[in-house]
Motif scaffolding. Structure first.
Motif, PDB file in Angstrom:
ATOM      1  N   ASP A   1      14.029  17.261  82.030  1.00  0.00           N
ATOM      2  CA  ASP A   1      13.533  18.625  82.196  1.00  0.00           C
ATOM      3  C   ASP A   1      13.515  19.060  83.657  1.00  0.00           C
ATOM      4  OD1 ASP A   1      13.216  19.149  79.536  1.00  0.00           O
ATOM      5  OD2 ASP A   1      11.107  18.580  79.458  1.00  0.00           O
ATOM      6  N   SER A   2      13.610  18.114  84.578  1.00  0.00           N
ATOM      7  CA  SER A   2      13.632  18.460  86.002  1.00  0.00           C
ATOM      8  C   SER A   2      15.032  18.811  86.488  1.00  0.00           C
ATOM      9  CB  SER A   2      13.081  17.297  86.829  1.00  0.00           C
ATOM     10  OG  SER A   2      13.997  16.195  86.824  1.00  0.00           O
ATOM     11  N   ILE A   3      16.039  18.581  85.655  1.00  0.00           N
ATOM     12  CA  ILE A   3      17.438  18.819  86.032  1.00  0.00           C
ATOM     13  C   ILE A   3      17.793  20.281  85.779  1.00  0.00           C
ATOM     14  CG2 ILE A   3      19.827  18.207  85.493  1.00  0.00           C
ATOM     15  CD1 ILE A   3      18.814  15.425  84.737  1.00  0.00           C
ATOM     16  N   ASN A   4      18.500  20.886  86.746  1.00  0.00           N
ATOM     17  CA  ASN A   4      18.863  22.307  86.631  1.00  0.00           C
ATOM     18  C   ASN A   4      19.970  22.554  85.621  1.00  0.00           C
ATOM     19  OD1 ASN A   4      17.010  23.210  88.558  1.00  0.00           O
ATOM     20  ND2 ASN A   4      18.420  22.795  90.255  1.00  0.00           N
ATOM     21  N   GLU A   5      20.823  21.568  85.391  1.00  0.00           N
ATOM     22  CA  GLU A   5      21.902  21.751  84.431  1.00  0.00           C
ATOM     23  C   GLU A   5      21.349  21.883  83.016  1.00  0.00           C
ATOM     24  OE1 GLU A   5      22.059  19.692  86.903  1.00  0.00           O
ATOM     25  OE2 GLU A   5      23.905  20.214  87.989  1.00  0.00           O
ATOM     26  N   ASN A   6      22.044  22.678  82.196  1.00  0.00           N
ATOM     27  CA  ASN A   6      21.673  22.833  80.787  1.00  0.00           C
ATOM     28  C   ASN A   6      22.247  21.657  80.001  1.00  0.00           C
ATOM     29  OD1 ASN A   6      20.661  25.299  81.620  1.00  0.00           O
ATOM     30  ND2 ASN A   6      22.509  26.414  81.009  1.00  0.00           N
ATOM     31  N   ILE A   7      21.379  20.906  79.334  1.00  0.00           N
ATOM     32  CA  ILE A   7      21.806  19.695  78.640  1.00  0.00           C
ATOM     33  C   ILE A   7      21.452  19.795  77.159  1.00  0.00           C
ATOM     34  CG2 ILE A   7      21.524  17.188  78.457  1.00  0.00           C
ATOM     35  CD1 ILE A   7      20.768  17.160  81.408  1.00  0.00           C
ATOM     36  N   VAL A   8      22.426  19.441  76.316  1.00  0.00           N
ATOM     37  CA  VAL A   8      22.207  19.388  74.882  1.00  0.00           C
ATOM     38  C   VAL A   8      22.830  18.109  74.346  1.00  0.00           C
ATOM     39  CG1 VAL A   8      24.283  20.767  74.461  1.00  0.00           C
ATOM     40  CG2 VAL A   8      22.583  20.584  72.663  1.00  0.00           C
ATOM     41  N   VAL A   9      22.173  17.489  73.358  1.00  0.00           N
ATOM     42  CA  VAL A   9      22.675  16.271  72.731  1.00  0.00           C
ATOM     43  C   VAL A   9      22.943  16.571  71.262  1.00  0.00           C
ATOM     44  CG1 VAL A   9      22.197  13.861  72.149  1.00  0.00           C
ATOM     45  CG2 VAL A   9      21.375  14.814  74.319  1.00  0.00           C
ATOM     46  N   ILE A  10      24.124  16.195  70.794  1.00  0.00           N
ATOM     47  CA  ILE A  10      24.490  16.421  69.396  1.00  0.00           C
ATOM     48  C   ILE A  10      24.807  15.093  68.729  1.00  0.00           C
ATOM     49  CG2 ILE A  10      25.379  18.725  69.882  1.00  0.00           C
ATOM     50  CD1 ILE A  10      28.231  17.576  69.680  1.00  0.00           C
ATOM     51  N   ASP A  11      24.750  15.097  67.400  1.00  0.00           N
ATOM     52  CA  ASP A  11      25.145  13.901  66.655  1.00  0.00           C
ATOM     53  C   ASP A  11      26.617  14.030  66.256  1.00  0.00           C
ATOM     54  OD1 ASP A  11      25.336  15.564  64.442  1.00  0.00           O
ATOM     55  OD2 ASP A  11      23.439  14.904  63.552  1.00  0.00           O
ATOM     56  N   PRO A  12      27.217  13.030  65.600  1.00  0.00           N
ATOM     57  CA  PRO A  12      28.647  13.098  65.262  1.00  0.00           C
ATOM     58  C   PRO A  12      29.025  14.279  64.369  1.00  0.00           C
ATOM     59  CG  PRO A  12      27.885  10.844  65.134  1.00  0.00           C
ATOM     60  CD  PRO A  12      26.655  11.685  65.323  1.00  0.00           C
ATOM     61  N   ALA A  13      28.055  14.867  63.657  1.00  0.00           N
ATOM     62  CA  ALA A  13      28.345  16.028  62.821  1.00  0.00           C
ATOM     63  C   ALA A  13      28.257  17.343  63.607  1.00  0.00           C
ATOM     64  CB  ALA A  13      27.385  16.073  61.639  1.00  0.00           C
ATOM     65  N   GLY A  14      27.774  17.253  64.828  1.00  0.00           N
ATOM     66  CA  GLY A  14      27.640  18.459  65.647  1.00  0.00           C
ATOM     67  C   GLY A  14      26.251  19.060  65.630  1.00  0.00           C
ATOM     68  N   ASP A  15      25.331  18.481  64.856  1.00  0.00           N
ATOM     69  CA  ASP A  15      23.964  19.004  64.800  1.00  0.00           C
ATOM     70  C   ASP A  15      23.233  18.699  66.106  1.00  0.00           C
ATOM     71  OD1 ASP A  15      24.175  19.990  62.201  1.00  0.00           O
ATOM     72  OD2 ASP A  15      23.722  18.008  61.354  1.00  0.00           O
ATOM     73  N   ILE A  16      22.529  19.698  66.640  1.00  0.00           N
ATOM     74  CA  ILE A  16      21.812  19.524  67.892  1.00  0.00           C
ATOM     75  C   ILE A  16      20.566  18.674  67.668  1.00  0.00           C
ATOM     76  CG2 ILE A  16      20.567  20.737  69.735  1.00  0.00           C
ATOM     77  CD1 ILE A  16      22.455  23.070  69.406  1.00  0.00           C
ATOM     78  N   GLN A  17      20.429  17.619  68.501  1.00  0.00           N
ATOM     79  CA  GLN A  17      19.298  16.709  68.400  1.00  0.00           C
ATOM     80  C   GLN A  17      18.286  16.896  69.526  1.00  0.00           C
ATOM     81  OE1 GLN A  17      19.083  14.542  65.690  1.00  0.00           O
ATOM     82  NE2 GLN A  17      20.849  15.750  65.036  1.00  0.00           N
ATOM     83  N   TYR A  18      18.760  17.423  70.659  1.00  0.00           N
ATOM     84  CA  TYR A  18      17.859  17.553  71.811  1.00  0.00           C
ATOM     85  C   TYR A  18      18.439  18.567  72.793  1.00  0.00           C
ATOM     86  CZ  TYR A  18      15.724  16.562  76.330  1.00  0.00           C
ATOM     87  OH  TYR A  18      15.103  16.702  77.539  1.00  0.00           O
ATOM     88  N   VAL A  19      17.562  19.345  73.420  1.00  0.00           N
ATOM     89  CA  VAL A  19      17.951  20.179  74.562  1.00  0.00           C
ATOM     90  C   VAL A  19      16.874  20.007  75.630  1.00  0.00           C
ATOM     91  CG1 VAL A  19      19.137  21.881  73.119  1.00  0.00           C
ATOM     92  CG2 VAL A  19      16.751  22.269  73.761  1.00  0.00           C
ATOM     93  N   ASN A  20      17.275  20.142  76.890  1.00  0.00           N
ATOM     94  CA  ASN A  20      16.273  20.041  77.955  1.00  0.00           C
ATOM     95  C   ASN A  20      15.690  21.414  78.270  1.00  0.00           C
ATOM     96  OD1 ASN A  20      18.384  21.218  79.377  1.00  0.00           O
ATOM     97  ND2 ASN A  20      18.131  19.923  81.195  1.00  0.00           N
ATOM     98  N   ARG A  21      14.748  21.441  79.187  1.00  0.00           N
ATOM     99  CA  ARG A  21      14.025  22.679  79.488  1.00  0.00           C
ATOM    100  C   ARG A  21      14.958  23.760  80.040  1.00  0.00           C
ATOM    101  NH1 ARG A  21       9.061  21.602  83.088  1.00  0.00           N
ATOM    102  NH2 ARG A  21       8.363  20.671  81.106  1.00  0.00           N
ATOM    103  N   SER A  22      15.931  23.356  80.875  1.00  0.00           N
ATOM    104  CA  SER A  22      16.854  24.343  81.446  1.00  0.00           C
ATOM    105  C   SER A  22      17.652  25.042  80.353  1.00  0.00           C
ATOM    106  CB  SER A  22      17.808  23.661  82.439  1.00  0.00           C
ATOM    107  OG  SER A  22      17.115  23.208  83.571  1.00  0.00           O
ATOM    108  N   TRP A  23      18.067  24.276  79.347  1.00  0.00           N
ATOM    109  CA  TRP A  23      18.804  24.861  78.210  1.00  0.00           C
ATOM    110  C   TRP A  23      17.940  25.902  77.507  1.00  0.00           C
ATOM    111  CZ3 TRP A  23      23.583  24.194  75.678  1.00  0.00           C
ATOM    112  CH2 TRP A  23      23.641  24.726  74.387  1.00  0.00           C
TER     113      TRP A  23
END
Length: 315
Positions: free
Chosen positions: A13-35
Motif C-alpha cells: 500500500d506504500s507503493i505508488n504503482e497500481n498493483i493488481v493480482v489475478i488468478d489463472p482464470a483472470g479473477d482479481i484476488q488483490y489490489v493495493n491502495r494506489s489501485w
C-alpha cells in the motif's frame, strides 16, 4: 521481524504503482491502495472498490469489443503469460481524462505462492516521459504560419479522441471554420496582411479549446478545424458563437467582401456519440456539408448537424 500479512499489505500500500493480482482464470484476488484510489477518482480506466467482483480479462475483452486496441493487446499479452507462452508482458497505453493526459506501462509476471499460481499486474505511471516524447514529436505536427496543430495532427487527434469518447460513451463535436472571401482580402491588402489575419484567427479559435480533449488545427489554406471531446453540440455551438463575436469585434478589414466589410467566417458543426460503426471520414464530410450550407445560406453563420443516438449521424 515477523512478516505478517498485515505487514506485507502495508508495504504494497506504500507503493505508488497500481498493483493488481489475478488468478489463472483472470479473477482479481488483490489490489493495493494506489489501485483503489486511482479507480475511485477516475471513470475512464478499470478499477475501483468492486474489484472482487471483476475478472480482469473480461474487462479487457469489453474494452476490445468497443474498439479499444489497447484492451485487445492487453488481453492477448496477459493470456500469453497465463498460458506460459512468454515469461513476462509489457504494454504502454494511454488512460487520459478530460482534464489530464496520462500514460502507463503495464507489466505482467507470474507469482508462485505455496502450491497456488497467481499473476501480478503492475501499472507504472510514465506520463512525464511520454509528455517529453510528445513535445519532440509535436514539432512535426505544428503549422509553421499560425503555430497551431496542422492537418496531420488533426487526423491523429480525431482518431484517438473518438476512440476515447466511444469507450466512455460520450459525445464528440467537430467544426470546420472557413474565412469568408479570404482571397479578396489577400488580393486587396497583400499576402503579408493575409498571413497576419490567419494568425489572429488562429489565436481567437485557440480560446475555445482549453482541455486535453480539445484541439484547434489549421485544416488547410484559410480553413480551420476544431475538436471537442466529451462535448455536446450545444456546448460547441456556444463556443463557436463566442468566436464569431470576437472575430466581429476584431474588425479585420475586408472592404471588398460582399458579406461584410470586415473579416467573417462560415462554420459547419456536427456531433456524434461514436461507436465501432462510426466512420470518422464521414464525420468530417458531414461537418464539411454543414460548412457548405452555411456559405449557401449567406455566410457569417453556423450550420449544424445534430447528435442522434449513439453512432448515428442524423440529417
Amino acid at each position: 521481524m515477523e512478516h505478517t500479512p498485515g505487514f506485507l499489505h502495508a508495504i504494497l500500500d506504500s507503493i505508488n504503482e497500481n498493483i493488481v493480482v489475478i488468478d489463472p482464470a483472470g479473477d482479481i484476488q488483490y489490489v493495493n491502495r494506489s489501485w483503489s484510489a486511482f479507480g475511485n477518482s477516475n471513470n475512464a480506466c478499470m478499477s475501483g472498490d468492486d474489484w472482487q467482483t471483476l475478472n480482469y480479462l473480461a474487462e479487457c475483452d469489453k474494452a476490445s469489443a468497443m474498439g479499444d486496441e489497447f484492451g485487445a493487446n492487453a488481453a492477448e499479452g496477459i493470456r500469453s503469460v497465463l498460458n506460459g507462452g512468454q515469461p513476462e508482458f509489457y504494454l504502454e497505453y494511454p488512460c487520459h481524462s478530460p482534464d489530464e493526459k496520462r500514460w502507463f506501462m503495464m507489466r505482467v509476471a507470474p507469482l508462485q505462492l505455496n502450491e497456488a499460481g497467481y499473476f501480478v499486474i503492475v501499472h507504472h505511471n510514465i506520463t512525464e516521459r511520454k509528455l517529453a516524447e510528445e513535445k519532440v514529436s509535436a514539432l512535426a505536427r505544428i503549422d509553421g504560419l499560425t503555430g497551431i496543430p496542422n492537418r496531420r495532427a488533426f487526423d491523429e487527434f480525431l482518431h484517438e479522441e473518438c476512440r476515447r469518447c466511444m469507450r466512455l460513451r460520450k459525445p464528440i463535436s467537430l467544426a470546420i471554420v472557413d474565412l469568408d472571401h479570404f482571397k479578396l482580402l489577400n488580393d486587396t491588402y497583400g499576402h503579408q496582411v493575409g498571413d497576419e489575419c490567419l494568425r489572429q484567427t488562429a489565436a481567437l479559435l485557440q480560446e475555445t479549446v482549453n482541455r486535453p480533449s480539445d484541439l484547434c488545427a489549421r485544416y488547410g489554406g484559410e480553413e480551420f478545424a476544431l475538436i471537442w471531446g466529451d462535448t455536446a453540440q450545444e456546448q460547441a455551438r456556444q463556443l463557436l458563437n463566442q468566436f464569431l463575436r470576437n472575430l466581429s469585434d476584431s474588425r479585420i478589414l475586408n472592404i471588398h467582401s460582399p458579406t461584410e466589410k470586415y473579416l467573417t467566417a462560415s462554420i459547419g458543426l456536427t456531433s456524434i456519440v461514436p461507436t465501432t460503426d462510426s466512420d470518422m471520414d464521414q464525420l468530417v464530410a458531414q461537418a464539411d456539408d454543414m460548412l457548405y450550407l452555411a456559405k449557401a445560406n449567406g455566410r457569417n453563420r453556423i450550420e449544424s448537424q445534430g447528435e442522434g443516438h449513439p453512432g448515428q449521424m442524423t440529417p
